[in-house]
Enzyme design. Structure first.
Site, PDB file in Angstrom:
ATOM      1  N   PHE A  62       0.843  -1.204   0.000  1.00 26.08           N
ATOM      2  CA  PHE A  62       0.000   0.000   0.000  1.00 26.08           C
ATOM      3  C   PHE A  62       0.878   1.253   0.000  1.00 26.08           C
ATOM      4  O   PHE A  62       0.626   2.200  -0.754  1.00 26.08           O
ATOM      5  CB  PHE A  62      -0.916  -0.006   1.230  1.00 26.08           C
ATOM      6  CG  PHE A  62      -1.866   1.157   1.290  1.00 26.08           C
ATOM      7  CD1 PHE A  62      -3.139   1.063   0.742  1.00 26.08           C
ATOM      8  CD2 PHE A  62      -1.484   2.353   1.887  1.00 26.08           C
ATOM      9  CE1 PHE A  62      -4.012   2.140   0.785  1.00 26.08           C
ATOM     10  CE2 PHE A  62      -2.353   3.435   1.936  1.00 26.08           C
ATOM     11  CZ  PHE A  62      -3.617   3.319   1.380  1.00 26.08           C
ATOM     12  N   ASP A  63       1.912   1.253   0.852  1.00 24.63           N
ATOM     13  CA  ASP A  63       2.781   2.429   0.953  1.00 24.63           C
ATOM     14  C   ASP A  63       3.521   2.691  -0.361  1.00 24.63           C
ATOM     15  O   ASP A  63       3.736   3.850  -0.741  1.00 24.63           O
ATOM     16  CB  ASP A  63       3.795   2.235   2.081  1.00 24.63           C
ATOM     17  CG  ASP A  63       3.136   2.288   3.457  1.00 24.63           C
ATOM     18  OD1 ASP A  63       2.008   2.815   3.543  1.00 24.63           O
ATOM     19  OD2 ASP A  63       3.735   1.796   4.425  1.00 24.63           O
ATOM     20  N   SER A 117     -28.586  18.439  21.106  1.00 26.99           N
ATOM     21  CA  SER A 117     -28.036  17.586  22.160  1.00 26.99           C
ATOM     22  C   SER A 117     -29.106  16.565  22.547  1.00 26.99           C
ATOM     23  O   SER A 117     -30.267  16.693  22.176  1.00 26.99           O
ATOM     24  CB  SER A 117     -27.632  18.433  23.370  1.00 26.99           C
ATOM     25  OG  SER A 117     -28.746  19.146  23.862  1.00 26.99           O
ATOM     26  N   LEU A 118     -28.688  15.542  23.302  1.00 27.29           N
ATOM     27  CA  LEU A 118     -29.616  14.488  23.712  1.00 27.29           C
ATOM     28  C   LEU A 118     -29.982  14.646  25.185  1.00 27.29           C
ATOM     29  O   LEU A 118     -29.151  15.039  26.007  1.00 27.29           O
ATOM     30  CB  LEU A 118     -28.986  13.103  23.504  1.00 27.29           C
ATOM     31  CG  LEU A 118     -28.698  12.676  22.067  1.00 27.29           C
ATOM     32  CD1 LEU A 118     -28.061  11.295  22.067  1.00 27.29           C
ATOM     33  CD2 LEU A 118     -29.957  12.676  21.221  1.00 27.29           C
ATOM     34  N   GLU A 172     -27.480   1.919  20.334  1.00 24.23           N
ATOM     35  CA  GLU A 172     -26.107   2.019  19.843  1.00 24.23           C
ATOM     36  C   GLU A 172     -25.179   2.445  20.981  1.00 24.23           C
ATOM     37  O   GLU A 172     -25.610   3.108  21.929  1.00 24.23           O
ATOM     38  CB  GLU A 172     -26.011   3.059  18.714  1.00 24.23           C
ATOM     39  CG  GLU A 172     -26.916   2.770  17.525  1.00 24.23           C
ATOM     40  CD  GLU A 172     -26.989   3.960  16.579  1.00 24.23           C
ATOM     41  OE1 GLU A 172     -25.970   4.268  15.935  1.00 24.23           O
ATOM     42  OE2 GLU A 172     -28.063   4.590  16.498  1.00 24.23           O
ATOM     43  N   LYS A 231     -22.632   4.656  22.930  1.00 19.82           N
ATOM     44  CA  LYS A 231     -22.397   6.106  22.969  1.00 19.82           C
ATOM     45  C   LYS A 231     -20.883   6.339  23.075  1.00 19.82           C
ATOM     46  O   LYS A 231     -20.305   6.364  24.158  1.00 19.82           O
ATOM     47  CB  LYS A 231     -23.125   6.740  24.148  1.00 19.82           C
ATOM     48  CG  LYS A 231     -23.090   8.252  24.145  1.00 19.82           C
ATOM     49  CD  LYS A 231     -23.940   8.824  25.283  1.00 19.82           C
ATOM     50  CE  LYS A 231     -23.968  10.343  25.217  1.00 19.82           C
ATOM     51  NZ  LYS A 231     -22.635  10.929  25.366  1.00 19.82           N
ATOM     52  N   ASP A 254     -17.358   8.005  23.324  1.00 22.88           N
ATOM     53  CA  ASP A 254     -16.943   9.177  24.097  1.00 22.88           C
ATOM     54  C   ASP A 254     -15.895   9.937  23.290  1.00 22.88           C
ATOM     55  O   ASP A 254     -14.698   9.657  23.363  1.00 22.88           O
ATOM     56  CB  ASP A 254     -16.364   8.727  25.444  1.00 22.88           C
ATOM     57  CG  ASP A 254     -16.454   9.821  26.485  1.00 22.88           C
ATOM     58  OD1 ASP A 254     -17.113  10.839  26.211  1.00 22.88           O
ATOM     59  OD2 ASP A 254     -15.871   9.664  27.568  1.00 22.88           O
ATOM     60  N   ARG A 261     -19.375  20.271  16.149  1.00 22.88           N
ATOM     61  CA  ARG A 261     -20.718  20.556  16.654  1.00 22.88           C
ATOM     62  C   ARG A 261     -20.862  22.014  17.068  1.00 22.88           C
ATOM     63  O   ARG A 261     -21.872  22.650  16.818  1.00 22.88           O
ATOM     64  CB  ARG A 261     -21.042  19.638  17.840  1.00 22.88           C
ATOM     65  CG  ARG A 261     -22.450  19.868  18.371  1.00 22.88           C
ATOM     66  CD  ARG A 261     -22.742  19.051  19.627  1.00 22.88           C
ATOM     67  NE  ARG A 261     -24.118  19.287  20.042  1.00 22.88           N
ATOM     68  CZ  ARG A 261     -24.511  20.358  20.755  1.00 22.88           C
ATOM     69  NH1 ARG A 261     -23.634  21.262  21.111  1.00 22.88           N
ATOM     70  NH2 ARG A 261     -25.781  20.508  21.085  1.00 22.88           N
ATOM     71  N   TYR A 263     -22.987   7.734  12.462  1.00 25.60           N
ATOM     72  CA  TYR A 263     -24.204   7.063  12.934  1.00 25.60           C
ATOM     73  C   TYR A 263     -25.507   7.785  12.601  1.00 25.60           C
ATOM     74  O   TYR A 263     -26.569   7.334  12.992  1.00 25.60           O
ATOM     75  CB  TYR A 263     -24.145   6.865  14.457  1.00 25.60           C
ATOM     76  CG  TYR A 263     -23.763   8.091  15.247  1.00 25.60           C
ATOM     77  CD1 TYR A 263     -24.583   9.219  15.309  1.00 25.60           C
ATOM     78  CD2 TYR A 263     -22.560   8.134  15.943  1.00 25.60           C
ATOM     79  CE1 TYR A 263     -24.242  10.335  16.026  1.00 25.60           C
ATOM     80  CE2 TYR A 263     -22.197   9.255  16.670  1.00 25.60           C
ATOM     81  CZ  TYR A 263     -23.043  10.359  16.713  1.00 25.60           C
ATOM     82  OH  TYR A 263     -22.699  11.468  17.429  1.00 25.60           O
ATOM     83  N   LYS A 266     -32.695   5.325  19.868  1.00 27.74           N
ATOM     84  CA  LYS A 266     -33.435   6.114  18.882  1.00 27.74           C
ATOM     85  C   LYS A 266     -34.665   5.333  18.437  1.00 27.74           C
ATOM     86  O   LYS A 266     -34.597   4.096  18.271  1.00 27.74           O
ATOM     87  CB  LYS A 266     -32.563   6.402  17.652  1.00 27.74           C
ATOM     88  CG  LYS A 266     -31.331   7.240  17.946  1.00 27.74           C
ATOM     89  CD  LYS A 266     -30.396   7.266  16.755  1.00 27.74           C
ATOM     90  CE  LYS A 266     -29.085   7.956  17.122  1.00 27.74           C
ATOM     91  NZ  LYS A 266     -28.040   7.758  16.108  1.00 27.74           N
ATOM     92  N   LYS A 301     -26.904   7.077  30.398  1.00 27.63           N
ATOM     93  CA  LYS A 301     -25.530   7.266  30.867  1.00 27.63           C
ATOM     94  C   LYS A 301     -25.212   6.246  31.959  1.00 27.63           C
ATOM     95  O   LYS A 301     -25.962   6.092  32.920  1.00 27.63           O
ATOM     96  CB  LYS A 301     -25.350   8.681  31.428  1.00 27.63           C
ATOM     97  CG  LYS A 301     -25.644   9.788  30.436  1.00 27.63           C
ATOM     98  CD  LYS A 301     -24.661   9.818  29.285  1.00 27.63           C
ATOM     99  CE  LYS A 301     -23.317  10.362  29.688  1.00 27.63           C
ATOM    100  NZ  LYS A 301     -23.284  11.807  29.906  1.00 27.63           N
ATOM    101  N   CYS A 323      11.676  19.120  49.111  1.00 30.72           N
ATOM    102  CA  CYS A 323      11.648  18.285  47.910  1.00 30.72           C
ATOM    103  C   CYS A 323      12.023  16.851  48.260  1.00 30.72           C
ATOM    104  O   CYS A 323      13.045  16.611  48.904  1.00 30.72           O
ATOM    105  CB  CYS A 323      12.618  18.838  46.868  1.00 30.72           C
ATOM    106  SG  CYS A 323      12.744  17.800  45.389  1.00 30.72           S
ATOM    107  N   CYS A 367      15.690  16.144  46.343  1.00 29.82           N
ATOM    108  CA  CYS A 367      16.951  16.834  46.660  1.00 29.82           C
ATOM    109  C   CYS A 367      16.948  17.525  48.014  1.00 29.82           C
ATOM    110  O   CYS A 367      17.982  18.052  48.445  1.00 29.82           O
ATOM    111  CB  CYS A 367      17.281  17.857  45.561  1.00 29.82           C
ATOM    112  SG  CYS A 367      16.131  19.249  45.486  1.00 29.82           S
ATOM    113  N   CYS A 412       9.787  22.891  43.527  1.00 27.88           N
ATOM    114  CA  CYS A 412      11.164  22.792  44.022  1.00 27.88           C
ATOM    115  C   CYS A 412      11.984  23.795  43.225  1.00 27.88           C
ATOM    116  O   CYS A 412      12.091  23.679  41.996  1.00 27.88           O
ATOM    117  CB  CYS A 412      11.715  21.385  43.829  1.00 27.88           C
ATOM    118  SG  CYS A 412      13.500  21.277  44.140  1.00 27.88           S
ATOM    119  N   CYS A 416      18.250  19.337  41.018  1.00 24.62           N
ATOM    120  CA  CYS A 416      17.245  18.350  41.442  1.00 24.62           C
ATOM    121  C   CYS A 416      17.131  17.291  40.339  1.00 24.62           C
ATOM    122  O   CYS A 416      16.759  17.622  39.200  1.00 24.62           O
ATOM    123  CB  CYS A 416      15.902  19.049  41.662  1.00 24.62           C
ATOM    124  SG  CYS A 416      14.587  17.937  42.196  1.00 24.62           S
TER     125      CYS A 416
END
Length: 669
Positions: A36-37, A82-83, A113, A115, A117, A136, A224, A288, A312, A406, A409, A424, A430
């Site tokens: 492919f490349d 929005s839902l 379906e 959801k 994220d 959006r 979707y 839906k 959710k 710290c 150190c 620090c 350090c």
């Protein structure tokens, strides 16, 4: 002859489109990645030699390369609603009852379906070709990010089969867990802050200016929702099937057509347990109404469709014992407290540690030694302590006292009034800070010294072969070869990489030496105003503040850096080794004063040059680039699909509006 070349280019494009479809949609590749490349390289070479056959939807655009500094605002032809959310089955039953009051005497089916994220996207296709991709935004308008979306392999550039002439398809851009971990591992090696979760990382990646960098992020997409005035099917389920035939990666394989709400509940219960085994993050299930006719009957509220609902998942929370609190030191000296926990299974993985972020969080939780704490995964990724089981606390337990020195150190920590984090101040001795600065110096965006990873640098530091960035230039192959897992070729590659870094330009070196608050953009602006490292060193806070976007905080940080004698010694050594610490001869070459005293701003999609090239032309002909439309702007140069900046300039009335060719003519005059 040209027609033969054109036919060859078009044949290669069609073949590569088919291979992309086989690999990403059908998951049935018919050639190897290497083959492919080779074909892709052949196409790129032909397109480079014959720009007259340009096609924005060529498979070669997958690799990116276009730079977009400002993303035009585009109005959505169809609003992106929005839902409504539900968190238990009672909510779903109420939703179904509301539907049945409107849809009388008809069976109602549901499509369930996953959801995903991620970040929502709307993509326009005309005559089977990707035309425009828009975020959006606020639902009414979003940012046009077409070049970046073209780099996502799951998004087809050209469709297959019998598709409508014009429609929108909506979906989610997301990051797999594997690619998210890969990005964070790379950032860790470069000494950068880690990203918090895949969702925000995917969203941020879509707004990166360089589409080649977007490509490297490895984003994925699932489409979707078909949107148009006309629908080539009667149900949402059939539309998903059609979309897959046209070449879209859809959620059909992990979706379910449910005849009743009981089937919906079974689907939800299944994925509530199985979601942790998915290679990507989901935060719920989208439901839906299947019939498009019933969807139209149900309509919309002011913000949501009545025919859809998001269920959710509850964030999983477990209780475990706090064993201790340890403290990590970052490259910049920032101290991060970490809770060490008794191992506990949470959201499919064993959790042993959780970030406490800073002293304020510890006080807010009122943490005591040996507390039993409640742990959740923020965004299903990062474990965090969300509370304490006070019923298990005894009178003998003492509050957690934040450290004063710290842990690496022993230097006394400092805390600035306007910041929540302790630091620090021992930045030159350090160990984590010293190593972190050297890792940053060799990183890709700085000196880009290949084969010098974080583990190798840590090993070199432990062996006392390097103590600061200048020591890289004294390394020899004889010093490297005795190191663990170091072969002769690897050692030679490191030596060659260090030598090649002497050609890296001044602004990248300035970024690489790690002055606090001096990132890539600030380094470039400093180099535009100060020709050498000596000029920058001698600049006062007031002079530094005269540079665009340089405030007092950055200016003080720069002057403090040059007050440190060890930093000055390192700079002198870098100069003696041939590292570029002054501006190149042609960096600020002025070609004419044709644009002297005039200000410019570019907007929309430019086709004759990139925005970076355009701004460089302005500077080389005596003009100045500014970042916003105001009465101080003389010329607004517009490309295709110019948005709000054009409208604002027209409203002001005194700004001259040019197209790209008129801009070039202005320079020539």
């Amino acid at each position: 002859m040209p027609s033969t070349i054109q036919q060859k280019i078009e044949a290669l494009r069609e073949e590569l489109h088919q291979h992309n479809y086989n690999y990403y949609i059908l998951d049935e590749p018919t050639i190897s990645d290497f083959e492919f490349d080779v074909k892709l390289k052949e196409l790129q070479d032909l397109e480079l030699a014959h720009p007259e056959f340009h096609d924005a939807n060529s498979p070669s655009w997958r690799v990116g390369g276009g730079v977009t500094k400002n993303f035009p605002t585009v109005q959505h032809q169809f609003r992106m609603y929005s839902l409504d959310n539900s968190y238990d089955f009672n909510d779903l039953e109420d939703w179904e009852n509301r539907i049945l009051k409107t849809i009388e005497d008809e069976q109602v089916e549901f499509v369930a379906e996953l959801k995903y994220d991620g970040a929502s996207i709307s993509i326009l296709y005309e005559n089977g070709e990707l035309k425009e991709a828009v975020t959006r935004g606020d639902g009414f308008q979003g940012d046009e990010i077409t070049n970046n979306v073209r780099t996502i392999s799951d998004v087809p550039l050209k469709l297959k089969g019998n598709f409508p002439d014009r429609f929108f398809i909506r979906g989610e851009i997301y990051l797999t867990k594997k690619n998210f971990d890969k990005i964070n591992k790379s950032r860790e090696e470069e000494g950068l802050d880690l990203f918090m979760n895949p969702r925000n990382t995917a969203s941020g990646s879509l707004k990166m200016q360089d589409s080649a960098e977007v490509r490297k992020r490895g984003l994925s997409a699932v489409l979707y929702q078909y949107i148009s005035d006309d629908f080539p099917a009667e149900t949402h389920w059939d539309l998903l099937a059609n979309a897959k035939k046209w070449g879209f990666k859809v959620s059909e394989d992990q979706a379910k057509l449910c005849k009743s709400l009981d089937e919906v509940k079974n689907f939800i219960n299944y994925w509530d347990k199985e979601r942790h085994n998915l290679p990507f993050e989901i935060d719920g299930i989208v439901l839906k109404v299947n019939s498009l006719k019933q969807q139209r009957q149900l309509g919309y509220t002011a913000k949501s469709p009545r025919w859809a609902m998001a269920y959710k998942f509850k964030a999983e929370k477990v209780e475990t014992e706090l064993l201790s609190v340890s403290y990590q030191v970052g490259r910049t000296g920032a101290i991060t407290p970490v809770a060490n926990l008794k191992p506990v299974l949470l959201a499919g993985t064993t959790v042993k540690r959780a970030s406490l972020h800073n002293e304020d969080i510890i006080k807010k939780l009122d943490l005591h030694d040996g507390d039993f704490v409640y742990v959740e995964k923020g965004g299903e990724i990062i474990p965090k302590i969300v509370g304490v089981n006070l019923e298990k606390r005894t009178l003998l337990q003492q509050p957690i006292e934040y450290i004063k020195n710290c842990p690496e150190c022993g230097t006394e920590l400092v805390k600035l009034e306007d910041q929540a984090i302790h630091f620090c101040p021992n930045e030159t001795h350090c160990p984590p800070q010293v190593v972190g600065k050297m890792i940053h110096y060799v990183s890709r965006k700085a000196l880009n010294i290949e084969n010098l990873g974080s583990e190798t640098i840590e090993q070199l530091y432990r062996e006392k072969l390097i103590e600061n960035c200048a020591d890289f230039y004294t390394l020899t192959k004889e010093q490297l070869l005795p190191l663990e897992r170091m072969a002769e070729k690897s050692a030679q590659n490191i030596i060659d990489g260090v030598e090649n870094s002497k050609q890296i330009p001044f602004e990248k070196v300035l970024y690489g030496i790690g002055i606090k608050h001096v990132g890539e953009t600030v380094a470039k602006k400093l180099v535009k105003n100060f020709n050498t490292i000596e000029e920058l060193r001698n600049a006062s806070v007031e002079e530094l503040c005269q540079v665009e976007d340089i405030g007092e905080k950055i200016a003080i940080s720069i002057t403090e850096f040059f007050k440190n004698s060890e930093n000055l010694e390192m700079i002198e050594r870098l100069k003696s080794y041939g590292v570029q610490l002054e501006k190149g001869e042609n960096t600020n070459e002025v070609l004419s004063n044709a644009l002297e005293g005039k200000t410019f701003l570019f907007t929309g999609k430019l086709s004759l040059f990139t925005r970076e090239q355009a701004e460089e032309m302005v500077e080389k002909h005596g003009g100045k680039n500014i970042s916003a439309v105001s009465k101080n702007l003389n010329y607004l140069v517009v490309g295709e699909k110019a948005g709000s900046k054009l409208k604002k300039a027209q409203d002001i009335g005194t700004i001259e509006i040019l197209d790209e060719q008129q801009f070039l003519d202005l320079i020539e005059r």
